[in-house]
Motif scaffolding. Structure first.
Motif, PDB file in Angstrom:
ATOM      1  N   ARG A 115     -74.063 -16.782  88.762  1.00  0.00           N
ATOM      2  CA  ARG A 115     -73.274 -15.792  88.013  1.00  0.00           C
ATOM      3  C   ARG A 115     -72.633 -16.427  86.775  1.00  0.00           C
ATOM      4  O   ARG A 115     -72.125 -15.741  85.915  1.00  0.00           O
ATOM      5  N   LYS A 116     -72.638 -17.736  86.741  1.00  0.00           N
ATOM      6  CA  LYS A 116     -72.091 -18.497  85.610  1.00  0.00           C
ATOM      7  C   LYS A 116     -70.671 -18.075  85.266  1.00  0.00           C
ATOM      8  O   LYS A 116     -70.401 -17.558  84.185  1.00  0.00           O
ATOM      9  N   ILE A 117     -69.796 -18.258  86.199  1.00  0.00           N
ATOM     10  CA  ILE A 117     -68.380 -17.979  85.966  1.00  0.00           C
ATOM     11  C   ILE A 117     -67.680 -19.288  85.618  1.00  0.00           C
ATOM     12  O   ILE A 117     -67.593 -20.197  86.435  1.00  0.00           O
ATOM     13  N   GLY A 118     -67.206 -19.348  84.401  1.00  0.00           N
ATOM     14  CA  GLY A 118     -66.458 -20.525  83.944  1.00  0.00           C
ATOM     15  C   GLY A 118     -64.967 -20.243  84.008  1.00  0.00           C
ATOM     16  O   GLY A 118     -64.547 -19.193  84.506  1.00  0.00           O
ATOM     17  N   PRO A 119     -64.154 -21.170  83.489  1.00  0.00           N
ATOM     18  CA  PRO A 119     -62.702 -20.952  83.520  1.00  0.00           C
ATOM     19  C   PRO A 119     -62.309 -19.726  82.700  1.00  0.00           C
ATOM     20  O   PRO A 119     -62.830 -19.531  81.608  1.00  0.00           O
ATOM     21  N   SER A 120     -61.438 -18.918  83.240  1.00  0.00           N
ATOM     22  CA  SER A 120     -60.928 -17.763  82.504  1.00  0.00           C
ATOM     23  C   SER A 120     -59.563 -17.423  83.086  1.00  0.00           C
ATOM     24  O   SER A 120     -59.048 -18.166  83.920  1.00  0.00           O
ATOM     25  N   ASN A 121     -59.014 -16.295  82.675  1.00  0.00           N
ATOM     26  CA  ASN A 121     -57.704 -15.931  83.226  1.00  0.00           C
ATOM     27  C   ASN A 121     -57.794 -14.858  84.300  1.00  0.00           C
ATOM     28  O   ASN A 121     -56.775 -14.279  84.675  1.00  0.00           O
ATOM     29  N   VAL A 122     -58.997 -14.537  84.750  1.00  0.00           N
ATOM     30  CA  VAL A 122     -59.115 -13.496  85.770  1.00  0.00           C
ATOM     31  C   VAL A 122     -60.003 -13.945  86.930  1.00  0.00           C
ATOM     32  O   VAL A 122     -60.927 -14.746  86.769  1.00  0.00           O
ATOM     33  N   GLU A 123     -59.699 -13.386  88.103  1.00  0.00           N
ATOM     34  CA  GLU A 123     -60.509 -13.539  89.304  1.00  0.00           C
ATOM     35  C   GLU A 123     -60.944 -14.990  89.543  1.00  0.00           C
ATOM     36  O   GLU A 123     -60.160 -15.904  89.395  1.00  0.00           O
ATOM     37  N   GLN A 124     -62.225 -15.164  89.926  1.00  0.00           N
ATOM     38  CA  GLN A 124     -62.675 -16.510  90.280  1.00  0.00           C
ATOM     39  C   GLN A 124     -62.504 -17.484  89.123  1.00  0.00           C
ATOM     40  O   GLN A 124     -62.230 -18.663  89.319  1.00  0.00           O
ATOM     41  N   GLY A 125     -62.659 -16.962  87.903  1.00  0.00           N
ATOM     42  CA  GLY A 125     -62.504 -17.807  86.720  1.00  0.00           C
ATOM     43  C   GLY A 125     -61.109 -18.406  86.634  1.00  0.00           C
ATOM     44  O   GLY A 125     -60.927 -19.518  86.146  1.00  0.00           O
ATOM     45  N   TYR A 126     -60.151 -17.659  87.115  1.00  0.00           N
ATOM     46  CA  TYR A 126     -58.776 -18.176  87.073  1.00  0.00           C
ATOM     47  C   TYR A 126     -58.609 -19.327  88.058  1.00  0.00           C
ATOM     48  O   TYR A 126     -57.892 -20.299  87.797  1.00  0.00           O
ATOM     49  N   ILE A 127     -59.276 -19.223  89.196  1.00  0.00           N
ATOM     50  CA  ILE A 127     -59.214 -20.327  90.165  1.00  0.00           C
ATOM     51  C   ILE A 127     -59.847 -21.574  89.547  1.00  0.00           C
ATOM     52  O   ILE A 127     -59.317 -22.679  89.664  1.00  0.00           O
TER      53      ILE A 127
END
Ligand code: SER
Length: 589
Positions: A293-305
Motif C-alpha cells: 500500500r506504500k504508506i509512508g510517514p504522514s499525520n493520519v492513520e497508519q502513516g502517523y504511527i
C-alpha cells in the motif's frame, strides 16, 4: 537454532498433524478501516472463528506479521516490541483443548522439537468467574502430560482470557512460560504474568468458545475453536538461552550498528533503553512501509504511527550523539533480514529508503526549533498547556506523544481537552493541512473514498438503530465506487428494514450535520458510547468522530466536514457471508 529454523519446524510440526500452511496476511487489516494494524495471528481469521468455512479446511497454521501500538510507551525495557512475528495453529470447530495442550507440550519439550526442560515450564489457566467456569479441563490436560500442580496457576480474566477488542470471538486461554535462570524471581510472589522477566510467556492457547456482544454479555459460539499464538522473538530467545529478545539475531546486528554509530565505549542503562527504542522503532516502521500500500510517514492513520516511530527514533539517536542518516543503514539490515521471507520488503526497498531520508530531513528542519520553542514556553510560563501542545504539533511537527513525554519529564500533564478545543477552533487550518498531508502517502484517500468512509459510519449507526445493538462491525472495505460493510447479525434484512436504514442515513445527510472530531482518553470515549472495534490498536488517547448524536466511533479518519456533502445513499446488495455475518454493499450518488 536460528529464527528460520524455528519458523520451519513449527509449521512442519503442525503440517504433520493435519494443518494447512497459510500465508501471513498483511499488517494492514484487509477489511477494516477502523483498525490500524493486524495485532495477532487470529485477527485476519475472525470470520472463520465465527463459523465461516475456511477454504483450507478446519486446521491451519502460519507465521503472521503483527504490530501492537498499545505498548509503544513500554518499549525500551527487556520485553516489549511493537513489530513481532507470531506462530499460530488454529482449529475451526475441530480439535479441542486436550489435543491443543498435548501438542503444545510436545512441541515445547520433546527433544525432536524445541526440547525445553519440562521442569522450566509453568502454565496458567482460567480461574473461572460469573461468565465462564474454572477451566479444569485445561488443567487436567496439563496434569496428564506431567505438569505438577505447583506449576499450574489459576488466574483471572485479566490474565487468562483472550479477546481482540471489545466484542467478538473469545474464551479462556492457557499461557506457557519458560523460567530464565539469569533473571532471578523479583520476590516471593513472583509468578507467571509478572513483568520482572523471570517468567517469559512463549505461547498462548485460546479456547474460543464464546462471543462477547456489545452489551458486555457472552453467548456460546456454535462451535468451539482453537487459536494459538507463539511469539517468534521471545521463543527464539528462550531456545537460544539468552535472557531477552534483544540478545537474539533479530536485534544483535541492529544494536551493534547503533552502538558503533554513537562512537561511545560505555553504555549506561539509559543508553541501552534508548538503543532498544531506536532499533524497535526503525524495524517496525520499515515493516509497515514495506507493505504494497506504500504508506509512508504522514499525520493520519497508519502513516502517523510511522511518523511517531521514526521521530522518536531520531530524537533518541540525537541523545546518543548519532548523526544524520542512521535510519537508512539500520533499515538496510532489517530489509536484509526479512527480504527472503516477505517479498514486499525487497520490492519496496526504494520507497522505504526515500521515506526515511525525507522524513529525517523534514523532522530535523523543525526539531531543534520545536525543542527551543518547548523550552521557551516552559521557561516563560512554567507549564505546557494543551494549546502549546497543539502549536508544537501543527507549526513545529512535534508529535503529540513526544510533547507529552517531554512534559512528563518536567512533571506536567498535558490538558487533552484544551488540545481538542484548539484543534476544533483551528479546524480550517487543520483541514487544509490534512489535504496537504494526503499527498504524502495517503493519496488513495480520494474525496469519494472519504465520503464513503463517513457513509460507513452512518450505515453502522442506522443498522444498530433498526436491528439493535447486536450489530457490530466485522469488516469494511471501500473503493471509489462503493462501500462494503460486514457486520454481525443472524439473518438477511427484510426489504422494509433496508428501506428504514436507507431513510435514516439519507435523513442525516439532508440535515447537513457537522462531522465532529475529538481527542479523548480511550476509557472516556468508550464511556461516552463511542463504538470501537479492536481495542488492541488504540493508544491511550483516541480520535473520535461523531455526527450529532446519531453516530460516534473511534476512528482515525479522514471524514467529510458535513453530512450534506455525501449525496444520496443507496444499499445495492446484501449477502450472508457466514454464520452470523451479513455483508452490505452501498453507494453514494
Ligand atoms: N490470540 C492470542 C494471542 O495473540 C493467541 O493467538 O495471544
Amino acid at each position: 537454532m536460528r529464527a528460520q529454523e524455528l519458523r520451519e519446524i513449527y509449521l512442519k510440526f503442525f503440517k504433520e498433524r493435519g494443518h494447512s500452511v497459510i500465508a501471513s496476511a498483511s499488517l494492514f487489516p484487509e477489511d477494516d478501516p477502523t483498525v490500524l494494524f493486524t495485532s495477532a495471528g487470529m485477527h485476519p481469521l475472525v470470520p472463520y472463528l465465527l463459523g465461516q468455512p475456511h477454504p483450507e479446511g478446519k486446521r491451519v497454521t502460519n507465521v503472521q506479521k503483527c504490530l501492537r501500538t498499545t505498548d509503544i510507551d513500554e518499549v525500551g525495557d527487556t520485553v516489549h516490541l511493537t513489530f513481532f512475528e507470531m506462530l499460530g495453529n488454529w482449529s475451526f470447530g475441530d480439535y479441542w483443548k486436550k489435543e491443543a495442550i498435548t501438542w503444545s507440550y510436545e512441541f515445547l519439550t520433546s527433544k525432536n522439537w524445541l526440547g525445553f526442560d519440562p521442569d522450566k515450564l509453568s502454565v496458567t489457566v482460567f480461574a473461572g468467574d460469573k461468565d465462564s467456569p474454572r477451566d479444569d479441563e485445561a488443567a487436567d490436560s496439563w496434569r496428564s502430560v506431567g505438569i505438577p500442580d505447583e506449576r499450574i496457576y489459576f488466574l483471572s480474566k485479566e490474565d487468562n482470557w483472550w479477546i481482540a477488542g471489545n466484542a467478538g470471538p473469545c474464551g479462556p486461554c492457557t499461557e506457557m512460560f519458560i523460567e530464565v535462570d539469569e533473571i532471578p524471581k523479583c520476590g516471593p510472589d513472583c509468578r507467571p504474568g509478572c513483568n520482572c522477566g523471570h517468567f517469559v510467556e512463549v505461547w498462548n492457547d485460546v479456547f474460543m468458545s464464546y462471543r462477547k456482544l456489545e452489551d458486555g454479555s457472552y453467548e456460546p459460539l456454535k462451535m468451539n475453536s482453537i487459536d494459538t499464538g507463539m511469539g517468534v522473538e521471545r521463543t527464539l530467545a528462550m531456545v537460544q538461552g539468552v535472557p531477552t529478545v534483544f540478545d537474539t539475531e533479530f536485534f544483535i546486528p541492529l544494536i551493534e550498528h547503533v552502538k558503533e554509530l554513537s562512537g561511545k565505549e560505555e553504555f549506561t542503562g539509559e543508553d541501552n533503553r534508548l538503543i532498544r527504542i531506536i532499533v524497535d522503532h526503525v524495524r517496525s516502521a520499515v515493516m509497515i512501509m514495506a507493505d504494497d500500500r506504500k504508506i509512508g510517514p504522514s499525520n493520519v492513520e497508519q502513516g502517523y504511527i510511522v511518523r511517531r516511530l521514526l521521530r522518536k527514533a531520531i530524537h533518541d539517536a540525537d541523545l546518543l550523539g548519532i548523526g544524520q542518516g542512521f535510519m537508512n543503514s539500520l533499515a538496510d539490515i532489517v530489509i536484509d533480514m526479512f527480504k527472503d521471507l516477505y517479498s514486499e520488503v525487497k520490492r519496496n526497498r526504494d520507497f522505504i529508503m526515500k521515506c526515511l531520508t525525507a522524513e529525517e530531513a523534514k523532522f530535523r528542519k523543525t526539531l531543534s526549533k520545536a525543542l527551543r520553542k518547548f523550552d521557551k514556553i516552559y521557561q516563560d510560563t512554567g507549564t505546557i498547556t494543551g494549546g502549546d501542545a497543539f502549536l508544537l504539533f501543527t507549526s513545529f511537527g512535534l508529535p503529540l506523544e513526544m510533547t507529552r513525554d517531554l512534559a512528563k519529564e518536567k512533571g506536567i500533564k498535558i490538558d487533552m481537552d484544551e488540545f481538542t478545543k484548539q484543534f476544533e477552533e483551528h479546524r480550517e487550518i487543520s483541514r487544509t493541512a490534512t489535504q496537504g498531508r494526503f499527498k504524502g502517502g495517503l493519496a488513495e484517500h480520494s474525496e469519494q473514498i472519504v465520503k464513503l468512509h463517513t457513509a460507513t459510519h452512518l450505515l453502522q449507526a442506522a443498522l444498530r438503530k433498526v436491528l439493535g445493538n447486536e450489530v457490530t462491525q466485522n469488516g469494511s472495505n471501500i473503493t471509489e465506487e462503493r462501500l462494503r460493510f460486514d457486520f454481525t447479525f443472524s439473518r438477511k434484512l427484510t426489504p422494509e428494514e433496508i428501506e428504514k436504514v436507507e431513510k435514516l442515513v439519507n435523513d442525516v445527510i439532508k440535515q447537513d450535520i457537522k462531522v465532529n472530531r475529538q481527542f479523548l482518553p480511550y476509557d472516556e470515549a468508550i464511556k461516552k458510547g463511542a463504538l470501537a472495534f479492536f481495542k488492541e490498536n488504540y493508544g491511550e488517547t483516541v480520535s473520535v468522530y461523531s455526527v450529532g448524536d446519531f453516530s460516534m466511533e473511534l476512528c482515525g479518519g479522514p471524514h467529510v466536514e458535513r453530512t450534506g456533502l455525501l449525496g444520496k445513499f443507496k444499499i445495492r446488495k446484501q449477502k450472508k457471508i457466514g454464520a452470523g455475518i451479513v455483508r452490505i454493499k452501498a453507494t453514494l450518488e
